[in-house]
Design a protein around this motif. Structure first.
Motif: not given
Length: 71
Positions: A1-11
Motif C-alpha cells: 500500500m502506498i502512503t503519502i506524508d511530508a518529505i523529511r530531511a532523512e529522505d
C-alpha cells in the motif's frame, strides 16, 4: 500500500536515488542536489510530499508559489 506524508530531511538520499532511477542517462550533481534539497525544505512556501510503499520512497510531489502560469 502506498502512503503519502511530508518529505523529511532523512529522505534526501532516497530522493537522490529516485532522481537517478527516473533518468539514468542524466548525471545529477550530488552537491547541487543537496543544496537545493536543503533550500526547498527551509522554504516556508515550498511543500514536498513523499509517496512511500512501506518504508521505501517511490515518488514525490513538490508544490510552491508561482507568480505566473508556465504556458
Amino acid at each position: 500500500m502506498i502512503t503519502i506524508d511530508a518529505i523529511r530531511a532523512e529522505d534526501r538520499d532516497a530522493l537522490f536515488t529516485l532522481f537517478g532511477d527516473w533518468d539514468p542517462d542524466y548525471v545529477f550533481e550530488r552537491e547541487a542536489f543537496n543544496e537545493s534539497f536543503a533550500r526547498s525544505l527551509a522554504s516556508p512556501g515550498n511543500v514536498i510530499l513523499a509517496a512511500r510503499e512501506g518504508s521505501r520512497l517511490v515518488g514525490y510531489l513538490q508544490m510552491y508559489p508561482c507568480d505566473e502560469l508556465g504556458f
